[in-house]
Design a protein around this motif. Structure first.
Motif, short mmCIF file in Angstrom:
data_model
loop_
_atom_site.label_atom_id
_atom_site.label_comp_id
_atom_site.label_asym_id
_atom_site.label_seq_id
_atom_site.Cartn_x
_atom_site.Cartn_y
_atom_site.Cartn_z
N HIS A 42 0.83 -1.21 0.00
CA HIS A 42 0.00 0.00 0.00
C HIS A 42 0.86 1.26 0.00
CE1 HIS A 42 -2.56 3.20 1.79
NE2 HIS A 42 -3.50 2.62 1.09
N HIS A 43 1.90 1.28 0.81
CA HIS A 43 2.80 2.44 0.83
C HIS A 43 4.13 2.10 1.49
CE1 HIS A 43 0.75 2.99 4.86
NE2 HIS A 43 2.00 3.21 5.24
N ILE A 44 5.05 3.02 1.30
CA ILE A 44 6.33 2.98 2.01
C ILE A 44 6.30 4.12 3.03
CG2 ILE A 44 8.83 3.27 1.79
CD1 ILE A 44 8.31 2.34 -1.24
N VAL A 96 4.19 7.01 -1.11
CA VAL A 96 5.06 7.21 0.04
C VAL A 96 4.28 7.97 1.11
CG1 VAL A 96 7.19 8.32 0.86
CG2 VAL A 96 7.15 7.21 -1.39
N GLU A 97 4.40 7.50 2.34
CA GLU A 97 3.72 8.11 3.48
C GLU A 97 4.76 8.92 4.27
OE1 GLU A 97 3.14 5.41 6.79
OE2 GLU A 97 1.21 6.33 7.26
N LEU A 98 4.60 10.23 4.24
CA LEU A 98 5.49 11.07 5.04
C LEU A 98 4.95 11.08 6.47
CD1 LEU A 98 6.14 14.08 2.63
CD2 LEU A 98 7.17 11.81 2.67
N TYR A 144 11.21 3.66 6.63
CA TYR A 144 11.34 2.77 7.80
C TYR A 144 10.33 1.64 7.86
CZ TYR A 144 7.51 5.14 10.25
OH TYR A 144 6.28 5.63 10.62
N HIS A 145 9.31 1.65 7.02
CA HIS A 145 8.45 0.47 6.95
C HIS A 145 7.79 0.39 5.59
CE1 HIS A 145 5.15 3.33 8.25
NE2 HIS A 145 4.47 2.62 7.37
N ILE A 146 7.38 -0.85 5.23
CA ILE A 146 6.51 -1.06 4.07
C ILE A 146 5.17 -1.53 4.62
CG2 ILE A 146 6.13 -2.39 1.95
CD1 ILE A 146 9.17 -2.52 1.61
N CYS A 147 4.11 -0.93 4.10
CA CYS A 147 2.76 -1.27 4.56
C CYS A 147 2.09 -2.16 3.53
CB CYS A 147 1.93 0.00 4.75
SG CYS A 147 0.21 -0.34 5.19
N TYR A 148 1.48 -3.25 4.01
CA TYR A 148 0.76 -4.19 3.17
C TYR A 148 -0.72 -4.16 3.51
CZ TYR A 148 5.48 -5.85 2.42
OH TYR A 148 6.82 -5.91 2.12
N ILE A 204 7.13 -4.10 9.51
CA ILE A 204 6.10 -3.95 8.49
C ILE A 204 4.82 -3.43 9.16
CG2 ILE A 204 7.04 -5.85 7.12
CD1 ILE A 204 4.45 -7.44 7.86
N GLU A 205 3.94 -2.90 8.31
CA GLU A 205 2.63 -2.46 8.79
C GLU A 205 1.60 -3.27 8.01
OE1 GLU A 205 1.82 1.62 7.66
OE2 GLU A 205 0.22 1.82 9.14
N LEU A 206 0.59 -3.74 8.71
CA LEU A 206 -0.52 -4.43 8.05
C LEU A 206 -1.74 -3.52 8.13
CD1 LEU A 206 -0.94 -7.20 6.65
CD2 LEU A 206 -2.13 -7.90 8.73
NI NI Z 1 2.51 3.43 7.22
#
Ligand code: NI
Length: 131
Positions: free
Chosen positions: A4-6, A51-53, A75-79, A124-126
């Motif tokens: 979904h985002h970085i 990208v999520e700031l 610092y994370h990848i969101c799925y 990671i973020e879910l």
């Molecule tokens: Ni995020």
């Protein structure tokens, strides 16, 4: 699960947003304040990448420790998951350590998110699917 985002830590939100725009990123909406995590969030997009700031607004934000170590950095990848609860359980069974309770993300329409750590992969973020 789909990316979904970085997530990208930034110390100075507007300056960072302007620098991303100068590289051709386009804003998706406006900054959203997440009072629970004490961060301001802005999504930007380029070439299909989102990208999520993430910019802390208080010294006790959830990322205040991380930003001291990493400065301005991804610092994370969101799925995004259409089977949120089940996939969370599967990740935990597969070696991920859940580091928070699933909680609504105001910057993503109130959908729930949870962060997990893997010893070989990091954080990671879910994200709960839109349904
Ligand atoms: Ni995020």
């Amino acid at each position: 699960m789909r990316v979904h985002h970085i997530g990208y830590l930034v110390k100075k939100g507007e300056k960072a947003a302007a620098a991303f725009e100068a590289l051709g990123y386009v804003r998706e909406g406006d900054w959203t304040r997440d009072e629970y995590r004490k961060v301001d969030i802005l999504f930007v997009q380029k070439d299909g990448y989102r990208v999520e700031l993430v910019c802390p607004f208080a010294p006790d934000s959830v990322v205040s420790g991380l930003i001291k170590t990493y400065k301005n950095a991804p610092y994370h990848i969101c799925y995004e998951s259409e089977r949120f609860a089940a996939e969370l359980a599967e990740l935990e069974a597969g070696g991920y350590l859940r580091i928070d309770e699933p909680a609504p993300a105001p910057a993503i329409g109130g959908r729930r998110v949870s962060f997990l750590l893997h010893p070989a992969l990091g954080m990671i973020e879910l994200l709960e699917g839109a349904g």
